[in-house]
Design an enzyme around this catalytic site. Structure first.
Site, mmCIF file in Angstrom:
data_model
loop_
_atom_site.group_PDB
_atom_site.id
_atom_site.type_symbol
_atom_site.label_atom_id
_atom_site.label_comp_id
_atom_site.label_asym_id
_atom_site.label_seq_id
_atom_site.Cartn_x
_atom_site.Cartn_y
_atom_site.Cartn_z
ATOM 1 N N GLU A 186 37.127 39.282 37.013
ATOM 2 C CA GLU A 186 36.672 40.339 36.086
ATOM 3 C C GLU A 186 35.321 39.965 35.483
ATOM 4 O O GLU A 186 34.494 40.840 35.208
ATOM 5 C CB GLU A 186 37.743 40.592 35.008
ATOM 6 C CG GLU A 186 38.925 41.357 35.605
ATOM 7 C CD GLU A 186 40.269 41.095 34.955
ATOM 8 O OE1 GLU A 186 40.312 40.543 33.845
ATOM 9 O OE2 GLU A 186 41.280 41.432 35.590
ATOM 10 N N GLY A 224 46.211 43.009 38.821
ATOM 11 C CA GLY A 224 46.500 44.192 38.005
ATOM 12 C C GLY A 224 46.848 45.424 38.816
ATOM 13 O O GLY A 224 46.866 46.537 38.294
ATOM 14 N N SER A 264 49.245 39.803 40.171
ATOM 15 C CA SER A 264 50.535 40.508 40.107
ATOM 16 C C SER A 264 51.721 39.570 40.311
ATOM 17 O O SER A 264 52.752 39.968 40.852
ATOM 18 C CB SER A 264 50.576 41.660 41.119
ATOM 19 O OG SER A 264 49.556 42.611 40.819
ATOM 20 N N LYS A 280 43.796 38.075 28.846
ATOM 21 C CA LYS A 280 42.660 38.999 28.952
ATOM 22 C C LYS A 280 42.337 39.563 27.555
ATOM 23 O O LYS A 280 42.508 38.849 26.568
ATOM 24 C CB LYS A 280 42.953 40.082 29.995
ATOM 25 C CG LYS A 280 43.380 39.445 31.340
ATOM 26 C CD LYS A 280 43.405 40.368 32.505
ATOM 27 C CE LYS A 280 43.814 39.581 33.751
ATOM 28 N NZ LYS A 280 43.808 40.376 34.976
ATOM 29 N N ASN A 286 46.939 34.410 31.343
ATOM 30 C CA ASN A 286 45.613 34.931 30.995
ATOM 31 C C ASN A 286 45.850 36.245 30.259
ATOM 32 O O ASN A 286 46.153 37.256 30.878
ATOM 33 C CB ASN A 286 44.787 35.141 32.272
ATOM 34 C CG ASN A 286 43.453 35.811 31.983
ATOM 35 O OD1 ASN A 286 43.057 35.971 30.818
ATOM 36 N ND2 ASN A 286 42.746 36.207 33.037
ATOM 37 N N HIS A 322 36.513 34.018 36.470
ATOM 38 C CA HIS A 322 37.512 35.053 36.748
ATOM 39 C C HIS A 322 36.839 36.249 37.421
ATOM 40 O O HIS A 322 35.690 36.583 37.089
ATOM 41 C CB HIS A 322 38.200 35.485 35.446
ATOM 42 C CG HIS A 322 39.410 36.324 35.717
ATOM 43 N ND1 HIS A 322 39.333 37.663 35.995
ATOM 44 C CD2 HIS A 322 40.719 35.989 35.804
ATOM 45 C CE1 HIS A 322 40.553 38.125 36.236
ATOM 46 N NE2 HIS A 322 41.414 37.127 36.130
ATOM 47 N N GLU A 380 42.836 33.838 43.312
ATOM 48 C CA GLU A 380 43.215 35.179 42.879
ATOM 49 C C GLU A 380 42.558 36.221 43.778
ATOM 50 O O GLU A 380 41.375 36.570 43.572
ATOM 51 C CB GLU A 380 42.779 35.418 41.436
ATOM 52 C CG GLU A 380 43.433 34.490 40.441
ATOM 53 C CD GLU A 380 43.487 35.108 39.045
ATOM 54 O OE1 GLU A 380 44.575 35.121 38.477
ATOM 55 O OE2 GLU A 380 42.453 35.584 38.545
#
Ligand code: 13P
Length: 255
Positions: free
Chosen positions: A100, A176, A216, A15, A13, A98, A170
């Site tokens: 985010e 991150g 991560s 991003k 991904n 996701h 996730e």
């Protein structure tokens, strides 16, 4: 639980990273490193890189995905991209839900479900993201959150359509942050999500659905995470931007 029932999927991904020239260069560097992969490999790029990625991955073993799509076929939805627009380009995968998107763009379980439906209707394979916040893990409600997100997202998805679903677990606190879930934590929740799929459909469907871990994941910790019986691959953020690191994760998944 038989891992041989499903192929591992390693998806990058990207991003909001890489312009078109950088995307082309990254694919070019990556292709020879992962050409003998023993797993499926996907790169999910920004919308503006998709055509470049599709062109650069031609003749390689890499699939290309987007990072979101809208639920409507077309209309007054400024700034959005429909699933049909992606398939028209030749895109095969799309990440939906996701964290985010949920955190910064108001995505809810319900809109995730609508987007999943639209993506399936357009023929895309969905990488459906679920995962708990740190506070939720600390409250001991990880299973409730992941179970609910999975159930709502898959509302109206048939057993046959599950062939086009990859679930990505996730944990939000691991994204991150450099803070990876332990292999046991990842394995436990992926196993729980599989039990939810068995409840929603049947055991055979649950056993055939790839469930990735994301958060991560890197070249150093991938092998241990992927050794868990219910972890069938990874959704990789930061490390997917570094060809050698991503290739090492792909190699770990193919073992
Ligand atoms: P990182 O690998 O950078 O933690 O990101 C994970 C992720 O969000 C993939 O979708």
């Amino acid at each position: 639980m038989n891992k041989n029932l499903r192929k591992a999927v390693i998806a990058g991904n990207w991003k909001m990273n890489k312009n078109r020239a950088e995307a082309k260069a990254l694919v070019g560097e990556l292709a020879p490193l992962i050409k003998d992969a023993g797993c499926d490999v996907v790169i999910c790029t920004p919308f503006t890189d998709l055509d470049v990625a599709l062109e650069a991955t031609k003749g390689t073993n890499m699939g290309v995905g987007a990072q979101n799509c809208h639920w409507a076929k077309s209309g007054a939805f400024t700034g959005e991209i429909s699933a049909d627009m992606l398939t028209e380009l030749g895109v095969q995968y799309v990440i939906i839900g996701h964290s985010e998107r949920r955190q910064y763009f108001g995505e809810t379980d319900l809109t995730v479900n609508q987007r999943v439906r639209a993506a399936l209707d357009a023929g895309l394979t969905v990488i459906l993201c679920v995962g708990e916040l740190l506070e939720q893990r600390e409250q001991g409600i990880t299973r409730e959150i992941c179970g609910m997100q999975t159930r709502v997202a898959l509302g109206g998805v048939s057993q046959d359509e599950m062939k086009k679903i990859i679930v990505a677990y996730e944990p939000v606190w691991a994204i991150g942050t450099g803070k990876t879930a332990t292999a046991e934590q990842a394995g436990e929740v992926c196993g729980f999500i599989r039990s939810v799929l068995a409840d929603l459909y049947d055991q055979a469907t649950a056993d055939a659905t790839p469930i990735q871990y994301g958060g991560s994941m890197n070249a150093a910790n991938a092998a241990e995470l992927l050794s868990q019986p219910d972890v069938d691959g990874g959704l990789i953020g930061g490390a997917s931007l570094k060809p050698a690191d991503f290739a090492a994760i792909v190699a770990a998944a193919g073992k």
